[in-house]
Write an enzyme that holds these catalytic residues in place. Structure first.
Site, PDB file in Angstrom:
ATOM      1  N   GLU A 169      37.822  34.932  46.102  1.00  0.00           N
ATOM      2  CA  GLU A 169      38.234  34.888  44.700  1.00  0.00           C
ATOM      3  C   GLU A 169      39.568  34.176  44.525  1.00  0.00           C
ATOM      4  O   GLU A 169      40.620  34.726  44.888  1.00  0.00           O
ATOM      5  CB  GLU A 169      38.359  36.323  44.156  1.00  0.00           C
ATOM      6  CG  GLU A 169      38.826  36.378  42.710  1.00  0.00           C
ATOM      7  CD  GLU A 169      38.802  37.777  42.105  1.00  0.00           C
ATOM      8  OE1 GLU A 169      38.775  38.758  42.870  1.00  0.00           O
ATOM      9  OE2 GLU A 169      38.813  37.869  40.861  1.00  0.00           O
ATOM     10  N   GLU A 209      34.995  43.428  35.326  1.00  0.00           N
ATOM     11  CA  GLU A 209      36.263  43.816  35.948  1.00  0.00           C
ATOM     12  C   GLU A 209      37.314  43.631  34.860  1.00  0.00           C
ATOM     13  O   GLU A 209      37.825  42.527  34.641  1.00  0.00           O
ATOM     14  CB  GLU A 209      36.584  42.955  37.173  1.00  0.00           C
ATOM     15  CG  GLU A 209      37.819  43.485  37.904  1.00  0.00           C
ATOM     16  CD  GLU A 209      38.409  42.482  38.878  1.00  0.00           C
ATOM     17  OE1 GLU A 209      38.466  42.803  40.072  1.00  0.00           O
ATOM     18  OE2 GLU A 209      38.810  41.389  38.440  1.00  0.00           O
TER      19      GLU A 209
HETATM   20 MN   LIG Z   1      38.642  39.507  39.652  1.00  0.00          MN
END
Ligand SMILES: [Mn+2]
Length: 271
Positions: free
Chosen positions: A154, A248
């Protein structure tokens, strides 16, 4: 078809962070299923705290999958990351991630490397940090492959890491890896800060996108900020994305409302 997921955090030290449900897997799974989510994404303090058998039972009972498992507990709790100057901390970080890859694999869920990538600072140059990150991703990516899962990397925004903030840089870095088992997590909150155009960033990631954090510009649930989802949805369809869009986001105004807002936005834009 893109699938929906919602985050459940089990990490006490991460309270206040961008996770929708907290501390109770069973309750989180009930709510996820009631709202029509396809999966849950689990953030646990360490590999041993991922209750594999309990999660298998809960997800089977509620017809859910585990979309992914986070590794950030190693940073939040121990302050380990992959680019620290001392070799022992880097090794601790790798072992911590390796164990979570193994636990996730038992659930068919890939692990996410976000905050565990770390940053360069002090005596560590950017080139040195990227070399360490490359070595770690090659090693952990092949470890995940042997376990039958991908490994998700990420890119984070500039306030959280100074390594690879933008899609263009992340893809160029990917091309220097030996492993072919790394996919990118396109987190719309980070991309909103770093990309000139989020849809173009998603096209740059292209077929390498393996997970999406579906969230708004202010890290509130999708629909609670100023993100324009129409071009984002069009870009994801264009690149053939068919994995998870996972909530998220901050539990704003509360966990239940955040989960409802996200699934409504998912159904409107991505379903
Ligand atoms: Mn994230």
């Amino acid at each position: 078809m893109i699938k929906s997921a919602v985050t459940i955090s089990l990490v006490k030290e991460a309270e206040g962070g961008p996770f929708v449900f907290w501390h109770d897997l069973a309750a989180g799974c009930v709510k996820a299923a009631d709202l029509g989510y396809d999966a849950v994404e689990v953030f646990a303090p360490n590999a041993d705290a991922i209750p594999v058998d309990e999660l298998k039972a809960l997800t089977a009972e509620h017809n859910l999958k585990v979309a992914a498992v986070g590794t950030g507990g190693g940073w939040v709790i121990h302050k380990w990351h992959l680019c620290q100057p001392d070799a022992a901390s880097r090794e601790n970080a790798k072992n911590f991630i390796r164990a979570i890859i193994d636990a996730g694999a038992q659930l068919g869920a890939p692990a996410i490397i976000g905050s565990m990538q770390g940053r360069f600072e002090g005596e560590v140059s950017k080139d040195q940090a990227l070399d360490w990150l490359r070595e770690a991703l090659n090693d952990l990516g092949e470890h995940a492959k042997a376990a039958g899962v991908t490994l998700i990397y990420e890119p984070l925004n500039r306030y959280e890491s100074n390594l690879l903030n933008r899609a263009e840089d992340a893809v160029a870095f990917l091309e220097t890896l030996e492993t072919d088992n790394i996919v990118f997590l396109a987190d719309l909150f980070h991309m909103n800060i770093e990309e000139a155009n989020i849809a173009d960033g998603l096209r740059t990631y292209g077929r390498h996108i393996g997970h999406v954090h579906f969230v708004d510009s202010n890290r509130r649930p999708a629909g609670c900020g100023h993100m324009d989802y129409a071009p984002i949805a069009a870009a994801l369809k264009e690149v053939g994305y068919d994995k998870y869009a996972s909530a998220e986001a901050f539990p704003w105004p509360d966990s239940d409302a955040a989960a409802k807002a996200t699934i409504d936005a998912f159904n409107q834009h991505l379903a």
